[in-house]
Enzyme design. Structure first.
Site, PDB file in Angstrom:
ATOM      1  N   GLU A  89       0.937  -1.258   0.065  1.00  0.00           N
ATOM      2  CA  GLU A  89      -0.049   0.020  -0.062  1.00  0.00           C
ATOM      3  C   GLU A  89       0.818   1.312   0.050  1.00  0.00           C
ATOM      4  OE1 GLU A  89      -3.715   2.365   0.597  1.00  0.00           O
ATOM      5  OE2 GLU A  89      -2.950   0.573  -0.561  1.00  0.00           O
ATOM      6  N   THR A 115      -4.111   8.544  -5.218  1.00  0.00           N
ATOM      7  CA  THR A 115      -3.952   8.705  -4.010  1.00  0.00           C
ATOM      8  C   THR A 115      -2.945   9.808  -3.636  1.00  0.00           C
ATOM      9  OG1 THR A 115      -5.131   6.704  -3.530  1.00  0.00           O
ATOM     10  CG2 THR A 115      -3.955   7.604  -1.716  1.00  0.00           C
TER      11      THR A 115
END
Length: 310
Positions: free
Chosen positions: A131, A184
């Protein structure tokens, strides 16, 4: 106990993070959408990627799944290679935890395939390594609900500390995702680095109210608390027609509405008995006028997290 297995297939669900006031803290897993990952042992030390449904980096150093997988294998001392097939049925950059689904699925599959015996909670740290490649931060509000299922509050990532939050069974989620990819890392870059004391107090109060509302099934409290003063005012500017969509959603009886993750996906809570045909028609009309393709997903909360499939 299984012996001499060479391949494992898992389903790793999509998730909604930054739930209202729960920026980097609160997330939940959803049903019917996610990654299917097949991990197969090789006779050499290579990591060979195959991606179906989306264009993904095939270089093992640049793919979140293989970065997470390598982190896990280094920890357990496994030096063999793998064929890794990732089948995606949602788009990276949609705001539904695409990178988390891949990272979680890879380490969970490896734990099953190598029969390493790690708990789901212990696997979280390796998934976070993947991530971090995608977002630049080790935040767990997509990774943890994807791994564990349900609503999860993340108190700390290294080591993982968190708590699961009960929720009403008749809670339904409508996901609205216009075809406008948002990274993101870019969505984080537009956020201010400091907040006022007033906003900090308001956000904390909303978070407490939201968790209490979910646990008690108090829809009025959920609706009053699903407000974000940290990220939503800034990130909504990246999502075309956000205010109009919110107006339609709330006028049609939603329990609450906000951005899913970094966007552009948005989510709304409804009672599962409420019909959403007219809501979707109105939103689709808004985006058709802008020549933007929009998709919808109705889902209950995924209670299981990542699972082995046949």
């Amino acid at each position: 106990m299984r012996k001499n297995i060479n391949s494992v297939k898992v389903f790793s669900p999509a998730s909604v993070a930054n739930v209202g006031p729960g920026f980097d803290i609160l997330g939940f897993a959803i049903n019917n959408i996610g990654d299917t990952i097949t991990l197969t042992k090789r006779n050499d030390e290579s990591y060979v990627m195959e991606a179906i449904g989306a264009e993904l980096p095939l270089n093992p150093e640049q793919n979140v799944a293989t970065v997470a997988l390598k982190s896990f294998c280094m920890h357990v001392g496994h030096k063999g290679g793998f064929d890794i097939k990732i089948e995606k049925n949602f788009t990276p950059g949609s705001g539904l935890g695409s990178s988390a689904s891949s990272a979680v699925g890879a380490v969970y599959a490896a734990n099953e395939l190598l029969e390493s015996g790690f708990s789901r909670e212990e696997l979280i740290t390796f998934a976070l390594d993947g991530e971090a490649l995608a977002s630049g931060n080790r935040h767990g509000d997509n990774v943890v609900p994807c791994m564990l299922g349900g609503f999860v509050g993340v108190k700390n990532c290294d080591p993982y500390e968190g708590f699961q939050v009960s929720f009403p069974d008749d809670l339904n989620v409508l996901i609205v995702f216009p075809d406008v990819p948002i990274k993101t890392s870019e969505a984080r870059a537009i956020l201010p680095q400091t907040v006022t004391l007033k906003d900090g107090i308001k956000q904390a109060a909303n978070m407490a109210g939201l968790i209490k509302g979910l646990m008690d099934g108090d829809y009025s409290l959920i609706k009053a608390s699903l407000q974000d003063v940290f990220a939503q005012p800034h990130r909504k500017k990246m999502i075309p027609q956000y205010d109009r969509v919110e107006d339609i959603i709330m006028k049609n009886g939603a329990i609450g509405f906000n951005i899913s993750g970094s966007g552009p996906a948005m989510f709304a809570f409804f009672n599962k008995n409420q019909g959403l045909t007219e809501v979707k028609r109105q939103i689709e009309s808004v985006y058709n006028a802008e020549q933007i393709h929009v998709q919808f997903l109705e889902s209950t909360i995924n209670k299981n997290g990542v699972t082995v499939v046949q």
